[in-house]
Design a protein around this motif. Sequence first.
Motif, PDB file in Angstrom:
ATOM      1  N   LEU A  24       0.837  -1.204   0.000  1.00 35.53           N
ATOM      2  CA  LEU A  24       0.000   0.000   0.000  1.00 35.53           C
ATOM      3  C   LEU A  24       0.867   1.248   0.000  1.00 35.53           C
ATOM      4  O   LEU A  24       0.570   2.243   0.667  1.00 35.53           O
ATOM      5  N   LYS A  25       1.952   1.205  -0.764  1.00 37.29           N
ATOM      6  CA  LYS A  25       2.939   2.287  -0.726  1.00 37.29           C
ATOM      7  C   LYS A  25       2.400   3.604  -1.275  1.00 37.29           C
ATOM      8  O   LYS A  25       3.003   4.647  -1.044  1.00 37.29           O
ATOM      9  N   GLU A  26       1.267   3.549  -1.970  1.00 36.47           N
ATOM     10  CA  GLU A  26       0.670   4.805  -2.431  1.00 36.47           C
ATOM     11  C   GLU A  26      -0.038   5.539  -1.293  1.00 36.47           C
ATOM     12  O   GLU A  26      -0.314   6.739  -1.398  1.00 36.47           O
ATOM     13  N   LYS A  27      -0.317   4.841  -0.193  1.00 34.13           N
ATOM     14  CA  LYS A  27      -0.987   5.445   0.967  1.00 34.13           C
ATOM     15  C   LYS A  27      -0.055   5.606   2.160  1.00 34.13           C
ATOM     16  O   LYS A  27      -0.200   6.556   2.946  1.00 34.13           O
ATOM     17  N   PHE A  28       0.867   4.648   2.328  1.00 34.29           N
ATOM     18  CA  PHE A  28       1.674   4.590   3.541  1.00 34.29           C
ATOM     19  C   PHE A  28       3.169   4.609   3.223  1.00 34.29           C
ATOM     20  O   PHE A  28       3.606   4.064   2.216  1.00 34.29           O
ATOM     21  N   GLU A  29       3.919   5.217   4.121  1.00 34.89           N
ATOM     22  CA  GLU A  29       5.377   5.158   4.075  1.00 34.89           C
ATOM     23  C   GLU A  29       5.861   4.487   5.359  1.00 34.89           C
ATOM     24  O   GLU A  29       5.471   4.883   6.458  1.00 34.89           O
ATOM     25  N   LEU A  30       6.695   3.475   5.205  1.00 32.49           N
ATOM     26  CA  LEU A  30       7.212   2.751   6.358  1.00 32.49           C
ATOM     27  C   LEU A  30       8.477   3.430   6.870  1.00 32.49           C
ATOM     28  O   LEU A  30       9.421   3.653   6.116  1.00 32.49           O
ATOM     29  N   ILE A  31       8.483   3.776   8.155  1.00 32.32           N
ATOM     30  CA  ILE A  31       9.667   4.333   8.808  1.00 32.32           C
ATOM     31  C   ILE A  31      10.381   3.181   9.507  1.00 32.32           C
ATOM     32  O   ILE A  31       9.891   2.668  10.514  1.00 32.32           O
ATOM     33  N   PRO A  32      11.518   2.728   8.988  1.00 32.95           N
ATOM     34  CA  PRO A  32      12.166   1.511   9.515  1.00 32.95           C
ATOM     35  C   PRO A  32      12.521   1.632  10.998  1.00 32.95           C
ATOM     36  O   PRO A  32      12.926   2.698  11.472  1.00 32.95           O
ATOM     37  N   PHE A  33      12.349   0.517  11.695  1.00 31.32           N
ATOM     38  CA  PHE A  33      12.648   0.448  13.128  1.00 31.32           C
ATOM     39  C   PHE A  33      13.724  -0.603  13.367  1.00 31.32           C
ATOM     40  O   PHE A  33      13.744  -1.650  12.730  1.00 31.32           O
ATOM     41  N   LYS A  34      14.628  -0.326  14.288  1.00 30.51           N
ATOM     42  CA  LYS A  34      15.625  -1.293  14.744  1.00 30.51           C
ATOM     43  C   LYS A  34      15.463  -1.489  16.241  1.00 30.51           C
ATOM     44  O   LYS A  34      15.226  -0.529  16.974  1.00 30.51           O
ATOM     45  N   LYS A  35      15.606  -2.729  16.712  1.00 27.45           N
ATOM     46  CA  LYS A  35      15.401  -2.995  18.131  1.00 27.45           C
ATOM     47  C   LYS A  35      16.401  -2.240  19.003  1.00 27.45           C
ATOM     48  O   LYS A  35      16.136  -1.977  20.182  1.00 27.45           O
ATOM     49  N   GLU A  36      17.539  -1.849  18.405  1.00 32.21           N
ATOM     50  CA  GLU A  36      18.534  -1.094  19.159  1.00 32.21           C
ATOM     51  C   GLU A  36      18.012   0.272  19.590  1.00 32.21           C
ATOM     52  O   GLU A  36      18.567   0.896  20.505  1.00 32.21           O
ATOM     53  N   PHE A  37      16.950   0.757  18.925  1.00 33.11           N
ATOM     54  CA  PHE A  37      16.405   2.069  19.276  1.00 33.11           C
ATOM     55  C   PHE A  37      15.967   2.120  20.735  1.00 33.11           C
ATOM     56  O   PHE A  37      16.003   3.176  21.364  1.00 33.11           O
ATOM     57  N   PHE A  38      15.514   0.966  21.288  1.00 33.47           N
ATOM     58  CA  PHE A  38      15.070   0.955  22.670  1.00 33.47           C
ATOM     59  C   PHE A  38      16.248   1.074  23.652  1.00 33.47           C
ATOM     60  O   PHE A  38      16.037   1.262  24.849  1.00 33.47           O
TER      61      PHE A  38
END
Length: 372
Positions: A24-38
């Motif tokens: 659904l890339k015409e509606k949504f943009e995925l902001i990548p997450f890494k577990k290290e962020f926590f």
Amino acid sequence: MVKIGITGQNGFIGSNLVNRITLLKEKFELIPFKKEFFYETNALNKWVADCDVVVHLAGLNRSANQNEILETNLKLASDLITALKLKKNHTHLIFASSTQEDEDNAYGNSKRKARELFTDWSKETGSVFSGLIISNVFGPFGKPKYNSVIATFSDLLCSGGMPEILVDKKLNLIYVDDLCNEIIDCIINKTNEPKHVVKATDSFLVTEILAKLMNFQSLYCDKGIIPALNDKFSVNLFNTFRSYINPESFFPYKLKRNEDNRGVFIELVKLNSGGQISFSTTKPDIVRGNHFHTRKVERFAVIKGKAVIEFRKFNTSKVFTFHLNGDEPSFVDMPIWYTHNIKNVGSEELYTVFWINELYDEANPDTYFENV
């Protein structure tokens, strides 16, 4: 364009949700997450600041130390709330809780208390919060002995083991695709409901589930027979089961060649299910396909000529390659979420027979084009 971040995006539910959102890339943009962020406060704060919607799936499901489950999941919730409070604009938070909230165990308690923390945050800040109460989730690519009993049973059966049932009970189930669609609906509708019960789609005893999976193993793995797929649950369970088959050791599946003075007879597809069988010829060096399906069960069988079939799991890089020859008829079945193609690598026309478990519906083709 709605910017969506998913904690635990590489987990069972997360990876399936990433796949759905990618479509659904015409509606949504995925902001990548890494577990290290926590473990990196600045990185978590920046990631949250970039998201319009945060889907919180990360957490600890199982551990020998029950206190670790409670402490880990509550710390993740607290750290996420701290980052959310630093944002200048409001974020829509979606949290995956569990029907185990009502049970007196560390996992259920951690889910309930985390949802209560998020509820307090949403009331304090006026933010949209969807607290999802979810039943047992099953589907392809789950981690055995961790995500679901169906994953554990399927993995054992596909590797030659035999599952053992210690306690038989009824499980309320939801297929991971149905859950992903529910999450996407919450995003689109901005569902503001601190306790949103996601309705289970099916309910079976553990013994009933195992019996169905053992039937799949006996028919499909041992005999190459497509089992009866007369309802949505059967299709979903079969697609889940076959996601645990090792393609490199299972395919190409050799067909029995019966030859006499009249010629050659080969049983191509043995069906305990419906669908359609198609036939194609392909000229040398021509490639067909380069698409994938999310629900369809599909078989390619080469009966004349030489072909290379390739497939690759969506959003991954490993390509599986199979060489088929009509002199030794064989087939390859296409797993869901694997983009696939077939190329004529011989000097003569390639003859291929295709079977798929449902009739083609132009309004709902379940066909997504992507090069292998």
